[in-house]
Design an enzyme around this catalytic site. Structure first.
Site, mmCIF file in Angstrom:
data_model
loop_
_atom_site.group_PDB
_atom_site.id
_atom_site.type_symbol
_atom_site.label_atom_id
_atom_site.label_comp_id
_atom_site.label_asym_id
_atom_site.label_seq_id
_atom_site.Cartn_x
_atom_site.Cartn_y
_atom_site.Cartn_z
ATOM 1 N N LYS A 179 -27.895 4.106 -74.755
ATOM 2 C CA LYS A 179 -29.231 3.797 -74.573
ATOM 3 C C LYS A 179 -29.515 2.441 -75.446
ATOM 4 O O LYS A 179 -28.835 2.416 -76.476
ATOM 5 C CB LYS A 179 -30.036 4.952 -75.156
ATOM 6 C CG LYS A 179 -31.623 4.596 -75.174
ATOM 7 C CD LYS A 179 -32.303 5.215 -76.394
ATOM 8 C CE LYS A 179 -32.162 4.383 -77.548
ATOM 9 N NZ LYS A 179 -32.953 4.729 -78.803
ATOM 10 N N ASN A 213 -27.831 7.151 -84.544
ATOM 11 C CA ASN A 213 -28.942 6.209 -84.936
ATOM 12 C C ASN A 213 -30.350 6.627 -85.285
ATOM 13 O O ASN A 213 -31.307 6.008 -85.667
ATOM 14 C CB ASN A 213 -29.087 5.462 -83.187
ATOM 15 C CG ASN A 213 -29.694 6.712 -82.398
ATOM 16 O OD1 ASN A 213 -29.315 7.520 -82.355
ATOM 17 N ND2 ASN A 213 -30.387 5.982 -81.288
ATOM 18 N N THR A 247 -63.971 11.342 -39.840
ATOM 19 C CA THR A 247 -63.403 10.037 -39.542
ATOM 20 C C THR A 247 -64.426 9.022 -39.347
ATOM 21 O O THR A 247 -64.569 7.736 -39.338
ATOM 22 C CB THR A 247 -62.210 9.935 -38.909
ATOM 23 O OG1 THR A 247 -62.395 10.859 -37.554
ATOM 24 C CG2 THR A 247 -60.934 10.342 -39.257
ATOM 25 N N ARG A 261 -29.165 4.764 -69.995
ATOM 26 C CA ARG A 261 -30.556 4.862 -70.310
ATOM 27 C C ARG A 261 -31.089 3.342 -70.420
ATOM 28 O O ARG A 261 -30.331 2.525 -70.465
ATOM 29 C CB ARG A 261 -30.845 5.709 -71.283
ATOM 30 C CG ARG A 261 -30.566 7.262 -70.952
ATOM 31 C CD ARG A 261 -30.543 8.097 -72.036
ATOM 32 N NE ARG A 261 -31.608 8.010 -73.022
ATOM 33 C CZ ARG A 261 -31.935 8.125 -74.251
ATOM 34 N NH1 ARG A 261 -30.943 8.635 -74.999
ATOM 35 N NH2 ARG A 261 -33.061 8.010 -74.791
ATOM 36 N N GLY A 305 -55.036 14.294 -31.678
ATOM 37 C CA GLY A 305 -55.736 13.968 -30.426
ATOM 38 C C GLY A 305 -55.091 13.674 -29.418
ATOM 39 O O GLY A 305 -54.182 12.751 -29.479
ATOM 40 N N ARG A 316 -53.860 19.978 -46.390
ATOM 41 C CA ARG A 316 -52.578 20.483 -45.884
ATOM 42 C C ARG A 316 -51.543 20.193 -46.807
ATOM 43 O O ARG A 316 -50.233 20.570 -46.781
ATOM 44 C CB ARG A 316 -52.583 19.933 -44.306
ATOM 45 C CG ARG A 316 -53.255 20.600 -43.464
ATOM 46 C CD ARG A 316 -53.261 20.054 -42.021
ATOM 47 N NE ARG A 316 -54.193 18.701 -42.001
ATOM 48 C CZ ARG A 316 -54.314 18.058 -40.864
ATOM 49 N NH1 ARG A 316 -53.964 18.242 -39.787
ATOM 50 N NH2 ARG A 316 -55.198 16.840 -40.930
HETATM 51 C C1 UD1 Z 1 -56.987 12.143 -36.813
HETATM 52 C C2 UD1 Z 1 -57.407 11.917 -35.197
HETATM 53 C C3 UD1 Z 1 -56.466 12.470 -34.397
HETATM 54 C C4 UD1 Z 1 -55.334 11.366 -34.396
HETATM 55 C C5 UD1 Z 1 -54.654 11.527 -35.993
HETATM 56 C C6 UD1 Z 1 -53.736 10.446 -35.999
HETATM 57 C C7 UD1 Z 1 -59.721 12.222 -35.606
HETATM 58 C C8 UD1 Z 1 -60.972 13.151 -35.601
HETATM 59 N N1 UD1 Z 1 -58.715 12.759 -35.594
HETATM 60 O O1 UD1 Z 1 -56.471 13.353 -37.001
HETATM 61 O O2 UD1 Z 1 -57.071 12.043 -32.992
HETATM 62 O O3 UD1 Z 1 -54.127 12.001 -33.445
HETATM 63 O O4 UD1 Z 1 -55.571 11.172 -36.950
HETATM 64 O O5 UD1 Z 1 -52.832 10.530 -37.111
HETATM 65 O O6 UD1 Z 1 -59.943 11.161 -36.136
HETATM 66 N N2 UD1 Z 1 -60.603 10.611 -43.538
HETATM 67 C C9 UD1 Z 1 -61.510 10.115 -44.209
HETATM 68 N N3 UD1 Z 1 -62.837 11.015 -44.228
HETATM 69 C C10 UD1 Z 1 -62.802 12.220 -43.600
HETATM 70 C C11 UD1 Z 1 -61.644 12.636 -43.030
HETATM 71 C C12 UD1 Z 1 -60.851 11.733 -42.851
HETATM 72 O O7 UD1 Z 1 -61.369 9.113 -44.896
HETATM 73 O O8 UD1 Z 1 -64.015 12.773 -43.886
HETATM 74 C C13 UD1 Z 1 -59.332 10.030 -43.350
HETATM 75 C C14 UD1 Z 1 -58.077 10.763 -43.930
HETATM 76 O O9 UD1 Z 1 -57.845 10.359 -45.500
HETATM 77 C C15 UD1 Z 1 -56.890 10.301 -43.308
HETATM 78 C C16 UD1 Z 1 -57.561 9.681 -41.903
HETATM 79 O O10 UD1 Z 1 -58.843 9.573 -42.236
HETATM 80 O O11 UD1 Z 1 -56.262 9.003 -43.910
HETATM 81 C C17 UD1 Z 1 -57.440 10.676 -40.788
HETATM 82 O O12 UD1 Z 1 -57.604 11.890 -41.176
HETATM 83 P P1 UD1 Z 1 -56.882 12.990 -40.805
HETATM 84 O O13 UD1 Z 1 -57.747 14.204 -41.495
HETATM 85 O O14 UD1 Z 1 -55.658 13.206 -41.286
HETATM 86 O O15 UD1 Z 1 -57.031 13.409 -39.205
HETATM 87 P P2 UD1 Z 1 -56.020 14.018 -38.399
HETATM 88 O O16 UD1 Z 1 -56.351 15.418 -38.392
HETATM 89 O O17 UD1 Z 1 -54.695 13.660 -38.724
HETATM 90 CA CA CA Z 2 -53.551 12.608 -40.126
#
Ligand code: UD1
Ligand code: CA
Length: 473
Positions: free
Chosen positions: A354, A389, A83, A336, A143, A17
Site C-alpha cells: 500500500k 507502519n 411515460t 492497494r 409494447g 421491478r
Molecule cells: C416502455 C413502453 C413499451 C416499450 C418499452 C421499451 C410505455 C407505456 N411503454 O415500457 O411500449 O416496449 O418501454 O423499453 O411507454 N418513466 C418516467 N415516468 C413515468 C414512467 C416511466 O420517466 O411515469 C421512465 C422510466 O424511468 C423508464 C422509461 O420511462 O426509463 C420507460 O418506463 P418503463 O416503466 O421502464 O416502461 P416499460 O414498461 O419498459
Molecule cells: Ca423499461
C-alpha cells in the site's frame, strides 16, 4: 442531416421491478451508469437541447447528471403517472419547434450508429412521427407494434393491455421515438389513462396521430440486442453480458488476445494496446491502461491501474497502482492504492503493498506487508518481512536504499531508514536507522541446552531419534 432540436430522456420511473434503493438508471454496466451508456450514444447526434425527466431518486439522478452531462436540463416528474405525462412535462419546459427524439433512460445498449440511422430514415421518410422497433425472440414485457400498410403503425399496445393474439406479435416498441414537436404537443394533451396501469402512456400518441389522419412509421432496427431495456436485475445482467461481449470483441479486433471472453470483464473506459494477453477470469475496470506485451490473469482484478509493457500480473488483485515495464506480480498479490512497481521489480505470493514504491529490480517475493515505504533499486525484502507502519494512531514512512538485503521475518518499525547496501539479520525487529553498509541484528542470542530432550522428554520418539543421532543426556 439537420440537427435535432431536442432529446428527451425519460428517467423518472420508480424502478419497482429492480427492488432497489437506487434508481435503475444509476445501476452500472461496464463501469458506467445505465444512463451514462445511453448518453454516450447520444453525444455524436449533437442535439441542440437535452432534457432528462427525473423523479424517483431525483436528487441522486440529478447529481449524477451534473457530473456526466452538465448541459442536460432536469425536469422533475413528481407523480409517476406514465411515460406520456413525463414527456408532456419535458415538452412544456421547451420552447422551440423542430424534431424531438424521445428515449427511455433504461436502454443502455443503443449505439450511435443505430440512432443516427433512425434519424436519417425518419428524415428520408419526411414523416411527422417514427418509432424504432425490433423483432425479439422473446417479446414479453414490451409494447407490441400493430402495423398498417407500407410501414405505417396503427398503434402500440402494451403487454398488460394486449389480447392473446396481440401478444403473439414479436415486433416490439423499443421506446425510441422521433416526433415533429408541434404534432406531439397537439396530441399529447389528449392521452387518457384508461388502461391496466392507469397511466398516461406515451405509446398511445401513435394511435392518436393515426386517428388525426397523419402517419407514424415503424423503423426496424437491425440488432435487437441494442434495444433491450432494463427493468429487473436479470435484464441488468443480460445487458451487462451483451456489453461485455461488445467491448471484448472490439479489443480482440484491435489485437488483444482474450483467451475466454465470457469470463473477462472490461470496463468501457479501459485502454488496452495490441498484443496484450488476457487469461480467463479477469476483470479490468475503471480507467486502467495496459500497454503492449503485458500478460494479465488468470483470475486477476485490475482496477484503475497502469500496466507497462511486458509486465505480468497473475492471480492478483490490484487497485490504483502502477506496474512498471517487465515487472512481475503474483500469484496472490494484493496491490492497494498508491503502489508503484518500477521496471523489472517482482512482488510475489501473499504480499500486500500500500502507498509504496518498489524500485527498479527490487523484490518482495513472499508473505510480506509493505505499507508507506520507499524501496530503492535492486533490493531484496526477505520472506515474511513486515513494514510496521502504524502505531495505533499514526502511520509512518520507511525508507530503504539500493542493494539492501532485508533478512527474512524482519519487522521494520517505522519511521526507520535502511541505508544503501545495508543488511538486516533474519528475525530482527529493527526500530533504529541502519547506516549504509551495516548489518542490523536485533534479536536475542540463541542458547542451546544440550541433552534437554533426553532428560525432559524421556521415552518420546524425539528422545529416541536424538539418542540414535548420538545425543547425550
Ligand atoms: C416502455 C413502453 C413499451 C416499450 C418499452 C421499451 C410505455 C407505456 N411503454 O415500457 O411500449 O416496449 O418501454 O423499453 O411507454 N418513466 C418516467 N415516468 C413515468 C414512467 C416511466 O420517466 O411515469 C421512465 C422510466 O424511468 C423508464 C422509461 O420511462 O426509463 C420507460 O418506463 P418503463 O416503466 O421502464 O416502461 P416499460 O414498461 O419498459
Ligand atoms: Ca423499461
Amino acid at each position: 442531416m439537420s440537427k435535432l432540436e431536442l432529446v428527451i430522456v425519460l428517467a423518472a420511473g420508480d424502478s419497482k421491478r429492480m427492488k432497489s434503493e437506487t434508481s435503475k438508471v444509476l445501476h452500472e454496466i461496464a463501469g458506467r451508469s445505465v444512463i451514462q451508456n445511453l448518453l454516450a450514444a447520444l453525444t455524436p447526434l449533437s442535439a441542440k437541447n437535452l432534457t432528462v425527466v427525473v423523479g424517483a431518486q431525483k436528487e441522486a439522478v440529478a447529481a449524477h447528471l451534473l457530473k456526466i452531462a452538465p448541459n442536460a436540463k432536469c425536469v422533475v416528474q413528481e407523480k409517476r403517472d406514465g411515460t406520456g405525462s413525463a414527456t408532456a412535462l419535458a415538452l412544456a419546459e421547451h420552447k422551440g419547434d423542430g424534431t424531438v427524439l424521445v428515449l427511455a433512460g433504461d436502454t443502455p445498449l443503443l449505439t450511435n450508429q443505430t440512432l443516427s440511422e433512425f434519424v436519417k430514415a425518419h428524415q428520408d421518410n419526411e414523416s411527422p412521427a417514427s418509432v424504432l422497433t425490433a423483432l425479439l425472440p422473446d417479446p414479453s414485457g414490451y409494447g407490441r407494434i400493430i402495423r398498417g400498410d407500407d410501414g405505417v403503425i396503427l398503434k402500440i399496445i402494451e403487454e398488460k393491455d394486449a389480447s392473446d393474439s396481440e401478444k403473439d406479435i414479436d415486433e416490439i416498441n423499443t421506446g425510441v421515438y422521433l416526433f415533429d414537436i408541434k404534432l406531439l404537443r397537439s396530441v399529447i394533451t389528449n392521452l387518457k389513462s384508461n388502461n391496466s396501469q392507469k397511466e398516461l402512456y406515451l405509446t398511445d400518441v401513435i394511435g392518436l396521430i393515426n386517428e388525426s389522419g397523419k402517419s407514424a412509421y415503424a423503423i426496424l432496427s437491425n440488432d435487437y440486442t441494442e434495444t433491450l431495456g432494463i427493468n429487473d436485475r436479470s435484464q441488468l445482467a443480460e445487458c451487462a453480458a451483451i456489453m461485455r461481449d461488445r467491448i471484448n470483441h472490439q479489443h480482440m479486433l484491435n489485437g488483444v488476445s482474450i483467451i475466454d471472453p465470457t469470463t473477462t470483464w472490461i470496463d468501457a473506459d479501459v485502454v488496452i494496446e495490441s498484443d496484450v494477453l488476457i487469461y480467463p477470469g479477469t476483470s479490468i475496470t475503471g480507467n486502467s491502461k495496459i500497454k503492449s506485451g503485458a500478460i494479465i490473469g488468470p483470475r486477476s482484478v485490475i482496477n484503475s491501474c497502469q500496466i507497462d509493457t511486458g509486465a505480468k500480473v497473475i492471480e492478483s488483485n490490484c487497485t490504483d497502482s502502477k506496474i512498471g515495464k517487465d515487472a512481475k506480480v503474483g500469484p496472490y498479490t494484493y496491490l492497494r492504492k498508491g503502489s508503484v512497481l518500477d521496471s523489472e521489480s517482482k512482488v510475489g505470493a501473499f504480499v500486500e503493498i500500500k502507498n509504496s514504491t518498489i524500485g527498479q529490480g527490487s523484490k518482495v517475493a513472499h508473505l510480506s506487508y509493505v505499507g508507506d515505504a520507499q524501496i530503492g533499486e535492486e533490493s531484496n525484502i526477505g520472506a515474511g518481512t513486515i513494514f510496521v507502519n502504524y502505531d495505533g494512531e499514526n502511520k509512518y514512512q520507511t525508507e530503504i536504499g539500493d542493494h539492501v538485503r532485508i533478512g527474512s521475518d524482519t519487522m521494520l518499525v517505522a519511521p526507520v531508514s535502511i541505508g544503501d547496501g545495508a543488511y538486516t539479520a533474519a528475525g530482527s525487529v529493527v526500530n533504529e536507522d541502519v547506516p549504509a553498509g551495516a548489518i542490523a541484528i536485533a534479536r536475542s542470542r540463541q542458547v542451546n541446552i544440550l541433552g534437554w530432550v533426553l532428560r525432559k522428554r524421556k521415552g518420546s520418539k524425539s528422545a529416541a531419534a536424538a539418542k540414535k543421532a548420538g545425543a547425550k543426556e
